[in-house]
Design a protein around this motif. Sequence first.
Motif, PDB file in Angstrom:
ATOM      1  N   ILE A  56       0.852  -1.191   0.000  1.00  0.00           N
ATOM      2  CA  ILE A  56       0.000   0.000   0.000  1.00  0.00           C
ATOM      3  C   ILE A  56       0.888   1.241   0.000  1.00  0.00           C
ATOM      4  O   ILE A  56       1.997   1.222   0.542  1.00  0.00           O
ATOM      5  CB  ILE A  56      -0.965   0.029   1.206  1.00  0.00           C
ATOM      6  N   LYS A  94      -7.021   1.361   2.856  1.00  0.00           N
ATOM      7  CA  LYS A  94      -6.058   0.870   1.865  1.00  0.00           C
ATOM      8  C   LYS A  94      -5.720  -0.595   2.120  1.00  0.00           C
ATOM      9  O   LYS A  94      -5.611  -1.385   1.179  1.00  0.00           O
ATOM     10  CB  LYS A  94      -4.774   1.707   1.900  1.00  0.00           C
ATOM     11  N   GLU A 120      -7.662  -2.801   3.630  1.00  0.00           N
ATOM     12  CA  GLU A 120      -8.853  -3.578   3.284  1.00  0.00           C
ATOM     13  C   GLU A 120      -8.965  -3.765   1.772  1.00  0.00           C
ATOM     14  O   GLU A 120      -9.204  -4.876   1.284  1.00  0.00           O
ATOM     15  CB  GLU A 120     -10.101  -2.883   3.819  1.00  0.00           C
ATOM     16  N   THR A 121      -8.753  -2.713   1.014  1.00  0.00           N
ATOM     17  CA  THR A 121      -8.814  -2.781  -0.446  1.00  0.00           C
ATOM     18  C   THR A 121      -7.743  -3.728  -0.978  1.00  0.00           C
ATOM     19  O   THR A 121      -8.004  -4.556  -1.854  1.00  0.00           O
ATOM     20  CB  THR A 121      -8.643  -1.371  -1.056  1.00  0.00           C
ATOM     21  N   TYR A 122      -6.542  -3.626  -0.437  1.00  0.00           N
ATOM     22  CA  TYR A 122      -5.433  -4.484  -0.854  1.00  0.00           C
ATOM     23  C   TYR A 122      -5.762  -5.954  -0.605  1.00  0.00           C
ATOM     24  O   TYR A 122      -5.575  -6.801  -1.473  1.00  0.00           O
ATOM     25  CB  TYR A 122      -4.169  -4.070  -0.100  1.00  0.00           C
ATOM     26  N   ARG A 123      -6.268  -6.241   0.576  1.00  0.00           N
ATOM     27  CA  ARG A 123      -6.579  -7.637   0.914  1.00  0.00           C
ATOM     28  C   ARG A 123      -7.732  -8.180   0.082  1.00  0.00           C
ATOM     29  O   ARG A 123      -7.743  -9.351  -0.286  1.00  0.00           O
ATOM     30  CB  ARG A 123      -6.860  -7.757   2.400  1.00  0.00           C
ATOM     31  N   LYS A 124      -8.697  -7.330  -0.250  1.00  0.00           N
ATOM     32  CA  LYS A 124      -9.795  -7.763  -1.117  1.00  0.00           C
ATOM     33  C   LYS A 124      -9.267  -8.122  -2.503  1.00  0.00           C
ATOM     34  O   LYS A 124      -9.717  -9.089  -3.113  1.00  0.00           O
ATOM     35  CB  LYS A 124     -10.870  -6.676  -1.219  1.00  0.00           C
ATOM     36  N   ARG A 125      -8.299  -7.339  -2.995  1.00  0.00           N
ATOM     37  CA  ARG A 125      -7.694  -7.643  -4.295  1.00  0.00           C
ATOM     38  C   ARG A 125      -7.007  -9.000  -4.273  1.00  0.00           C
ATOM     39  O   ARG A 125      -6.959  -9.699  -5.274  1.00  0.00           O
ATOM     40  CB  ARG A 125      -6.677  -6.570  -4.682  1.00  0.00           C
ATOM     41  N   LEU A 126      -6.454  -9.361  -3.121  1.00  0.00           N
ATOM     42  CA  LEU A 126      -5.786 -10.652  -2.984  1.00  0.00           C
ATOM     43  C   LEU A 126      -6.759 -11.782  -2.700  1.00  0.00           C
ATOM     44  O   LEU A 126      -6.373 -12.947  -2.667  1.00  0.00           O
ATOM     45  CB  LEU A 126      -4.755 -10.595  -1.847  1.00  0.00           C
ATOM     46  N   GLY A 127      -8.024 -11.433  -2.436  1.00  0.00           N
ATOM     47  CA  GLY A 127      -9.014 -12.451  -2.144  1.00  0.00           C
ATOM     48  C   GLY A 127      -9.023 -12.862  -0.676  1.00  0.00           C
ATOM     49  O   GLY A 127      -9.516 -13.914  -0.323  1.00  0.00           O
TER      50      GLY A 127
END
Length: 65
Positions: A2, A50, A52-59
């Motif tokens: 991030i 940021k 949370e968004t990053y981890r969502k991108r990783l699934g």
Amino acid sequence: MIKVTKLDGKEYYVNPHLIECIEIRPDTILVMQSGKTYIVRDEADDVLNKIETYRKRLGIQVVQE
């Protein structure tokens, strides 16, 4: 990774999986598992968003309290 902005205006990328805690004084301080700290301009809530968004991108499922 991030992107955060340090107090001098330089942008850095940090691994959010290595953040141990976020301290809120007047400034936002990222305390890493290594013990190193980063004082950033970003608000703590912005850093959390940021992450949370990053981890969502990783699934990776994010559990909110």
